[in-house]
Design an enzyme around this catalytic site. Sequence first.
Site, PDB file in Angstrom:
ATOM      1  N   ARG A 135       0.853  -1.179   0.000  1.00  0.00           N
ATOM      2  CA  ARG A 135       0.000   0.000   0.000  1.00  0.00           C
ATOM      3  C   ARG A 135       0.897   1.241   0.000  1.00  0.00           C
ATOM      4  O   ARG A 135       1.932   1.274   0.679  1.00  0.00           O
ATOM      5  CB  ARG A 135      -0.909   0.021   1.241  1.00  0.00           C
ATOM      6  N   HIS A 179      -0.884   0.067  -9.338  1.00  0.00           N
ATOM      7  CA  HIS A 179      -1.594  -0.727  -8.339  1.00  0.00           C
ATOM      8  C   HIS A 179      -2.280  -1.902  -9.044  1.00  0.00           C
ATOM      9  O   HIS A 179      -3.486  -2.084  -8.950  1.00  0.00           O
ATOM     10  CB  HIS A 179      -2.619   0.128  -7.588  1.00  0.00           C
ATOM     11  N   GLU A 223      -3.547   7.752  -5.520  1.00  0.00           N
ATOM     12  CA  GLU A 223      -3.674   7.011  -6.768  1.00  0.00           C
ATOM     13  C   GLU A 223      -4.899   7.482  -7.544  1.00  0.00           C
ATOM     14  O   GLU A 223      -5.962   7.678  -6.915  1.00  0.00           O
ATOM     15  CB  GLU A 223      -3.771   5.518  -6.487  1.00  0.00           C
TER      16      GLU A 223
END
Length: 314
Positions: A236, A284, A265
């Site tokens: 993360r 991601h 993000e």
Amino acid sequence: MKVLITCPPMLGQLAEFLPIFEEAGIEVIAPNVVQVLSEEELIDLVPTVDGWIIGDDPATERVFKAGKAGKLKAAVKWGIGVDNVDFKACKALDIPIINTPLMFGAEVATIAVSYVLGLARQTYYIDREVRAGNWVKPAGMSLASHTVALVGFGDIGKATARFLKAFDMHINVYDPFASRTEADEEAYRFLSFPEDLETADFVVTTCALTAGTKHMINAETIQRMKDGVRIVNVSRGPIIDEAALIAGLKSGKVHSAGLDVFEVEPLPMDSELRTFDRCMFGTHNGSNTIQGVRRASHQAIRTIFEFLEVGVTA
């Protein structure tokens, strides 16, 4: 009955799963999601559905309260990370919810390994230069006998350790909660963070985001690292204090970083991280293989059907 899906990898393969929902007589609500929906968008959508398969969206108490006031009966967090989901609110509101762990540890681990390889051999730099018409030959780093500080020894961390060990690397593991076998004890060194952090050539983070792990890679711990350390994050974004990482890259303390996740993000266009040619970035997307998404999505559908007492096997 309606089920909302807000997980981008599952939405990307949605055509494969729609017949399952159709057989169950369930309408799928599939909004356009780049990374996450906003809290306000969710407050509008979630009350209109009976079930919700959650991605990395802000699944907050406000959202669940709005859902409970509407039709929402149950939810499933797609994947293992639950830092974005208020499980306490679900319990208080009597909304059954669970995640889908142990679905793609190996998939995310391969992304971690790809960053280690890319940073060691500068393959990303060579690719960019060849495309630009240049023919460069930077000297890389052999992996054998170099040391990895692996933060997190869950499903992803265990797979990462196993893969990197195959390159004859030394693995220092930091995870006070993970289970370990006798074979693990023989293969790896288990240390308390940040013990011996200065011996690592690579720092790879695979741990969950909690209050205790947020910004554990910060100015103080980076300063403790070896000069020229390479940092990889596939867990993360907030595990790393990006301001401290940028300072480390500027000073040369950090040689380079491979980041699949960020504090914000998608990575903002004005992020200073974009200015470092030595860095490699992802979106991601570590879990997103056809096989891994299929596995996790079927598990999520089975679970939401069980919660909603749908008499169809997913």
